[in-house]
Design a protein around this motif. Structure first.
Motif, PDB file in Angstrom:
ATOM      1  N   PRO A   1     -14.858 -29.840  24.160  1.00 29.59           N
ATOM      2  CA  PRO A   1     -13.881 -28.968  23.257  1.00 29.59           C
ATOM      3  C   PRO A   1     -14.501 -27.466  23.500  1.00 29.59           C
ATOM      4  CG  PRO A   1     -14.822 -30.592  22.045  1.00 29.59           C
ATOM      5  CD  PRO A   1     -15.310 -30.877  23.541  1.00 29.59           C
TER       6      PRO A   1
ATOM      7  N   ARG B   1     -13.066 -22.280  18.164  1.00 24.57           N
ATOM      8  CA  ARG B   1     -13.309 -23.906  18.483  1.00 24.57           C
ATOM      9  C   ARG B   1     -12.901 -25.048  17.708  1.00 24.57           C
ATOM     10  NH1 ARG B   1     -16.762 -27.244  17.073  1.00 24.57           N
ATOM     11  NH2 ARG B   1     -17.731 -25.763  15.622  1.00 24.57           N
ATOM     12  N   GLN B   2     -13.053 -24.724  16.204  1.00 24.28           N
ATOM     13  CA  GLN B   2     -12.526 -25.395  15.338  1.00 24.28           C
ATOM     14  C   GLN B   2     -10.867 -25.855  15.397  1.00 24.28           C
ATOM     15  OE1 GLN B   2     -14.974 -23.058  14.990  1.00 24.28           O
ATOM     16  NE2 GLN B   2     -16.385 -23.572  13.552  1.00 24.28           N
TER      17      GLN B   2
ATOM     18  N   SER C   1     -10.500 -28.061  18.195  1.00 22.40           N
ATOM     19  CA  SER C   1     -11.086 -29.378  17.614  1.00 22.40           C
ATOM     20  C   SER C   1     -10.001 -30.167  16.991  1.00 22.40           C
ATOM     21  CB  SER C   1     -12.255 -29.317  16.735  1.00 22.40           C
ATOM     22  OG  SER C   1     -13.099 -30.443  16.946  1.00 22.40           O
TER      23      SER C   1
ATOM     24  N   LYS D   1      -8.076 -33.490  17.538  1.00 19.02           N
ATOM     25  CA  LYS D   1      -7.969 -34.752  16.571  1.00 19.02           C
ATOM     26  C   LYS D   1      -6.636 -35.332  16.519  1.00 19.02           C
ATOM     27  CE  LYS D   1      -9.185 -36.076  11.960  1.00 19.02           C
ATOM     28  NZ  LYS D   1      -9.395 -35.461  10.405  1.00 19.02           N
TER      29      LYS D   1
END
Lengths: 108, 108
Positions: free
Chosen positions: A28, A39-40, A43, A47
């Motif tokens: 990631p 980055r989130q 992520s 998902k």
DNA sequence: TAAATATGAAACTAATTGGTTGCAAATGTA
DNA sequence: TACATTTGCAACCAATTAGTTTCATATTTA
């Protein structure tokens, strides 16, 4: 939340991620370096891609490598099959509007 | 409102509409008869499909016939090309995660 | 063991989506 | 001309989306 492969590739960032990891698995953090977003955010895309089984992951130490499940990509190609029949034959050259109207006339 | 072909096919109703009019042009009313939703909802889908040039229309009297622009569908196939290279060669059989890790080891 | 690194999840937000109802315009028909 | 038919558009609404910030957990390293 039903995940669908077509909905997954609708987002440009997700298409970019798919293209990025197509040739080699990436973490990631490594993926996020290629984008402007956090980055989130990456992520969350990972998902979604995982939920519709377009990608899978494998943990190595504290890193998690994401890779493309190329077979799943074939499903898009399979959906396109029905249209390939149209564009590959010369059927496309017929004017389907004229056909429709003529058919309607004949029914009168 | 930026319209994109991938966003257009993300919706199942729109994919159904595309498949429906692929072989012969149809009016909004005729299309709506195939679905549970209202004619206006179908009309909105047709607008989106038109905006991304996946379909075009032609007025005949007070009816408007919508038809699929099959060439535009090819753009999806073109995007898939990069992945076809992967799944058509036997490259897929290589474990790209192992490749990645090995490459990383070599860099140390 | 303590600190740094890599990651996922939760809570929140603004924008977009897909649907609805109501209305107006254009065309065909009695 | 009056009425029915076909259609698109505007206004509204509930649900979803894609992003953010904050925090918790697990693993590696000093």
């Amino acid at each position: 939340m039903r995940r669908d492969i077509f909905q997954a590739i609708a987002d440009p960032s997700r298409r970019a991620i798919i293209a990025l990891i197509a040739m080699q698995a990436m973490t990631p953090n490594a993926i996020a370096e290629h984008f402007d977003t956090s980055r989130q955010a990456v992520s969350k895309h990972l998902k979604i891609l995982t939920e519709c089984e377009l990608i899978t992951n494998q943990q190595v130490g504290r890193e998690i490598y994401y890779r493309l499940e190329i077979d799943k990509m074939k499903e898009i190609d399979q959906w396109l099959e029905q249209f390939k029949k149209i564009w590959e034959t010369k059927f496309e050259q017929l004017d389907n509007l004229l056909q429709t109207i003529q058919k309607k006339e004949n029914e009168k």
